[in-house]
Write an enzyme that holds these catalytic residues in place. Structure first.
Site, PDB file in Angstrom:
ATOM      1  N   CYS A 112       0.868  -1.173   0.000  1.00  0.00           N
ATOM      2  CA  CYS A 112       0.000   0.000   0.000  1.00  0.00           C
ATOM      3  C   CYS A 112       0.909   1.228   0.000  1.00  0.00           C
ATOM      4  CB  CYS A 112      -0.858  -0.045   1.262  1.00  0.00           C
ATOM      5  SG  CYS A 112      -1.560   1.558   1.706  1.00  0.00           S
ATOM      6  N   ASN A 146      10.860   1.132  -8.961  1.00  0.00           N
ATOM      7  CA  ASN A 146      10.763   0.663 -10.340  1.00  0.00           C
ATOM      8  C   ASN A 146       9.326   0.795 -10.803  1.00  0.00           C
ATOM      9  OD1 ASN A 146      12.228  -0.722 -12.621  1.00  0.00           O
ATOM     10  ND2 ASN A 146      10.487  -2.112 -12.396  1.00  0.00           N
ATOM     11  N   GLU A 147       9.143   1.444 -11.919  1.00  0.00           N
ATOM     12  CA  GLU A 147       7.801   1.580 -12.506  1.00  0.00           C
ATOM     13  C   GLU A 147       6.725   1.767 -11.428  1.00  0.00           C
ATOM     14  OE1 GLU A 147       6.805  -1.356 -15.447  1.00  0.00           O
ATOM     15  OE2 GLU A 147       7.945  -0.277 -16.960  1.00  0.00           O
ATOM     16  N   CYS A 157      -7.527   0.607   0.891  1.00  0.00           N
ATOM     17  CA  CYS A 157      -7.576   0.021   2.240  1.00  0.00           C
ATOM     18  C   CYS A 157      -7.843   1.099   3.298  1.00  0.00           C
ATOM     19  CB  CYS A 157      -6.272  -0.730   2.531  1.00  0.00           C
ATOM     20  SG  CYS A 157      -4.901   0.334   3.019  1.00  0.00           S
ATOM     21  N   GLU A 304      14.028   0.959 -20.518  1.00  0.00           N
ATOM     22  CA  GLU A 304      13.748  -0.441 -20.847  1.00  0.00           C
ATOM     23  C   GLU A 304      13.077  -0.507 -22.203  1.00  0.00           C
ATOM     24  OE1 GLU A 304      11.168  -2.523 -18.178  1.00  0.00           O
ATOM     25  OE2 GLU A 304      12.179  -1.821 -16.389  1.00  0.00           O
ATOM     26  N   GLU A 352       8.939 -14.249 -16.053  1.00  0.00           N
ATOM     27  CA  GLU A 352       9.431 -13.537 -17.241  1.00  0.00           C
ATOM     28  C   GLU A 352      10.409 -14.371 -18.061  1.00  0.00           C
ATOM     29  OE1 GLU A 352       8.733  -8.903 -16.171  1.00  0.00           O
ATOM     30  OE2 GLU A 352      10.610  -9.758 -15.417  1.00  0.00           O
ATOM     31  N   LYS A 353      10.304 -15.702 -17.914  1.00  0.00           N
ATOM     32  CA  LYS A 353      11.304 -16.527 -18.602  1.00  0.00           C
ATOM     33  C   LYS A 353      11.139 -16.514 -20.123  1.00  0.00           C
ATOM     34  CE  LYS A 353       8.879 -20.888 -17.522  1.00  0.00           C
ATOM     35  NZ  LYS A 353       7.712 -20.271 -16.853  1.00  0.00           N
ATOM     36  N   PHE A 354       9.964 -16.127 -20.607  1.00  0.00           N
ATOM     37  CA  PHE A 354       9.806 -16.029 -22.066  1.00  0.00           C
ATOM     38  C   PHE A 354       9.961 -14.599 -22.582  1.00  0.00           C
ATOM     39  CE2 PHE A 354       7.516 -20.061 -21.182  1.00  0.00           C
ATOM     40  CZ  PHE A 354       8.429 -20.883 -21.844  1.00  0.00           C
TER      41      PHE A 354
HETATM   42  C1  GAL Z   1       8.683  -3.591 -16.934  1.00  0.00           C
HETATM   43  C2  GAL Z   1       9.406  -3.801 -15.623  1.00  0.00           C
HETATM   44  C3  GAL Z   1      10.507  -4.818 -15.739  1.00  0.00           C
HETATM   45  C4  GAL Z   1      10.040  -6.023 -16.523  1.00  0.00           C
HETATM   46  C5  GAL Z   1       9.572  -5.557 -17.877  1.00  0.00           C
HETATM   47  C6  GAL Z   1       9.120  -6.682 -18.790  1.00  0.00           C
HETATM   48  O1  GAL Z   1       7.364  -3.236 -16.677  1.00  0.00           O
HETATM   49  O2  GAL Z   1       9.942  -2.596 -15.147  1.00  0.00           O
HETATM   50  O3  GAL Z   1      10.919  -5.213 -14.449  1.00  0.00           O
HETATM   51  O4  GAL Z   1       9.012  -6.653 -15.828  1.00  0.00           O
HETATM   52  O5  GAL Z   1       8.487  -4.697 -17.715  1.00  0.00           O
HETATM   53  O6  GAL Z   1       8.607  -6.177 -20.008  1.00  0.00           O
HETATM   54 ZN    ZN Z   2      -3.787   1.185   1.268  1.00  0.00          ZN
END
Ligand code: GAL
Ligand code: ZN
Length: 663
Positions: A112, A146-147, A157, A304, A352-354
């Site tokens: 949260c 991150n993001e 909540c 990214e 995220e292996k693919f």
């Molecule tokens: C972003 C994220 C990364 C990874 C990536 C995969 O949203 O910051 O950690 O998950 O997507 O496309």
């Molecule tokens: Zn909350």
């Protein structure tokens, strides 16, 4: 801040691999021209296996290896995904959806944003990271979180409810002011006490629009507070190390990038265009123009992108040969000083292996890795581009509070603001015109043309800025359903476009949205076509009809209007002209405003952008089309990606071809 070169690299997650793999990583990274990696993003559970017990030894070795290989670290604060022990000890850090469902650990970002407990544990970790690595030679940049807001866009909540009330008290001071702002005389919603106020949880029917809008504002602020909490800690330890956090591409509704950009030293964006979608590079272009504009043209980082396929769409298309290169250069053309990927080494396990990586499962002798290396070498050869800037004469206005409001429920018809932006932006992109994407409170001096799609929520201050722009000789184009409400979702008196009525020289009496997939006949100065989505019953009051509706109840009434005001001109679109007609409208508006394309006579499908340095400029040409094209340059130039000794006046671009020309 200025980058010494165009940075190249990606996310690096060494915690997923045994240490003996790391040496190979360093060797292959150096060979691929990698200069910057984002490290530690998801390392919290590994560096703090139990509360207050730290294990940084392995991470020291990672950073030392990077420093030895002369690779910079975009060093994460490691707080993006809390370890399982946090929510076992303190279940109240877990977020709740509007329907009360709790979001459990097992994925990531399960906290949260308003939780003081999350913030406390996260802050403690950031202190550790900052104290330990603040002087490390590999450190180039702090990568905060991150993001933010990627998965948990808002939390409903009880902890968030308390924080929402605090936020509302700061904004409205007393509950009567809240009642007035939220129009609570309606449906017996009047509050007698602050304790009755809640987040807009799932309710029997349409919720209060002003409550929802304020909750969107609050949620953005609550998430931003997590970022600034970490930022302030880092500043204390390392006042000179720049700071960023990666925005989710391309524009993310819960996170107001314009407000966040002001809190960073350099902005960065994650971008995942869909190779299956033929118009995807235009949408990406919009996102790049926006992120560049968020810090008024300062170079940004493509933090990214996927080397090939992602894993998170239902169907995940690989990037065909040359596409990764083309789209990387597109980001640079549009002002990026960094091209980075998710991720360096393809994961062997996990969700995220693919997802593709710079170093695929099949190893270094692969098509993808070869393309990565080739690109790394090209990027290294164009260091002189770093710090140069894109300039634009056209600005398109985008406003997050308007976005939250205009797509609300119980409106004349559902509207999709990004689709509206695309309808206005794509014809400019196709016409090789560079565009900035600005917030409505931006300084508009220097822009010849300002485009305002569906600015439903319009403040008096913004109206004044737009009026001034036109009065001083600028051109303005406003699209339908604009100037409808103020910033508390109360209607502007007298009808739309509210405070823009005098400037646009018209009054909208009624909204006539078209049936789903319906269209309406239009005549634009003798040219027939169709309007999409929407129409309006407009009464001109000084504006001249340049286009009219030709069908139905509105036949003969104005659809496209032009009004001279002060030294400038204001245009109004009471519908969304179909793409060819929109292009015709914008070509005319542009011509009158004196906005020229980057180069005259460019072939279709070629994107052209200039980056300006102190004493030279660079023209980047990108062939997004399927055929070879030739571009005649106004003067011979050197292609930094080609033969450096031979200036050329004619550039031939293969499909997906790129040229970076110094002039
Ligand atoms: C972003 C994220 C990364 C990874 C990536 C995969 O949203 O910051 O950690 O998950 O997507 O496309
Ligand atoms: Zn909350």
């Amino acid at each position: 801040m200025t980058m010494p070169r165009i940075m190249f690299g990606g996310d690096y997650n060494p915690e997923q691999w045994p240490e003996d793999v790391w040496a190979e990583d360093m060797k292959l990274m150096a060979e691929a021209g990698v200069s910057l990696v984002s490290v530690g993003i998801f390392a919290w559970a590994r560096v703090e296996p139990r509360p207050g017990e730290y294990d940084f030894g392995w991470f020291d070795r990672v950073l030392d290896l990077l420093a030895e290989a002369d690779i910079g670290a975009s060093l994460a604060t490691m707080t993006a995904s809390p370890p399982p022990w946090l929510s076992r000890l303190h279940p109240e850090v877990l977020p709740r959806r509007a329907d009360g469902v709790r979001l459990w650990p097992g994925a990531r970002q399960h906290y949260c944003p308003s939780s003081p407990i999350y913030r406390e544990y996260a802050g403690r970790l950031v202190e550790q990271v900052a104290a330990r690595y603040g002087n490390h030679p590999a450190l180039r940049l702090w990568h905060v979180g991150n993001e933010y807001g990627c998965h948990v866009r808002a939390c409903y909540c009880d902890v968030s409810a308390t924080d929402f009330r605090r936020w509302l008290r700061e904004r409205y001071h007393d509950v009567e002011a809240l009642n007035a702002a939220w129009s609570t005389a309606f449906w017996s919603q009047r509050y007698g006490d602050w304790s009755e106020v809640l987040p807009p949880r799932t309710a029997p029917t349409f919720g209060n629009p002003a409550q929802k809008l304020d909750f969107a504002r609050f949620s953005n602020d609550a998430i931003l507070a997590c970022y600034t909490m970490e930022r302030d800690i880092l500043r204390r330890y390392t006042p000179d190390v720049p700071m960023t956090t990666n925005f989710i591409g391309l524009v993310h509704k819960p996170i107001d990038s314009f407000r966040w950009a002001a809190e960073q030293d350099v902005v960065s964006l994650d971008s995942y265009p869909d190779p299956y979608d033929p118009g995807t590079h235009v949408d990406a272009g919009f996102g790049y123009d926006l992120v560049r504009s968020a810090r008024r043209g300062q170079p940004w980082l493509l933090m990214e992108q996927a080397p090939s396929a992602v894993n998170w769409r239902e169907r995940n298309a690989p990037k065909p040969p040359g596409v990764m290169r083309l789209w990387s250069w597109q980001a640079v053309a549009q002002g990026a000083d960094g091209v980075l990927f998710f991720q360096w080494r393809q994961a062997a396990g996990g969700a995220e292996k693919f997802h593709s990586a710079m170093l695929p499962h099949a190893g270094a002798h692969t098509r993808i890795h070869r393309e990565v290396r080739d690109l790394g070498a090209e990027i290294a050869a164009t260091a002189e581009l770093a710090g140069t800037r894109v300039r634009a004469e056209v600005a398109l206005l985008h406003d997050w509070p308007n976005w939250w409001a205009v797509e609300g429920e119980a409106h004349p018809a559902p509207l999709d603001l990004l689709a509206a932006h695309r309808a206005h932006y794509a014809p400019l992109f196709d016409a090789h015109v560079t565009c900035d994407v600005l917030p409505p409170d931006a300084d508009l001096a220097g822009y010849r043309l300002v485009i305002v799609p569906n600015l439903y929520l319009l403040s008096a201050a913004t109206a004044a800025v737009l009026r001034e722009h036109v009065r001083r000789g600028g051109t303005l184009l406003v699209s339908y359903f604009s100037g409808v409400v103020d910033d508390t979702e109360r209607l502007h008196p007298g009808g739309a476009p509210g405070p823009l009525r005098d400037l646009l020289g018209l009054r909208v009496e009624e909204f006539w949205p078209l049936p789903a997939d319906g269209t309406i006949g239009l005549d634009l100065d003798g040219r027939p076509g169709r309007g999409l989505e929407w129409s309006e019953w407009v009464e001109p009051a000084g504006a001249q009809a340049i286009g009219t509706f030709t069908e139905g109840e509105l036949a003969g009434r104005p659809a496209v209007l032009r009004h001279s005001y002060g030294a400038g001109t204001a245009w109004y679109l009471a519908t969304r002209p179909e793409p060819a007609l929109m292009r015709a409208v914008l070509d005319r508006v542009r011509a009158e405003a004196g906005v020229a394309p980057v180069l005259p006579g460019l072939p279709d499908g070629v994107q052209a952008v200039r980056r300006h340095g102190v004493d030279r400029s660079y023209l980047l040409l990108l062939n997004h089309g399927g055929a070879e094209v030739t571009v005649a340059l106004p003067a011979p130039a050197v292609d930094l990606l080609g033969d450096a000794d031979r200036p050329t006046g004619l550039v031939t671009l293969a499909p997906r071809g790129v040229a970076v020309l110094r002039s």
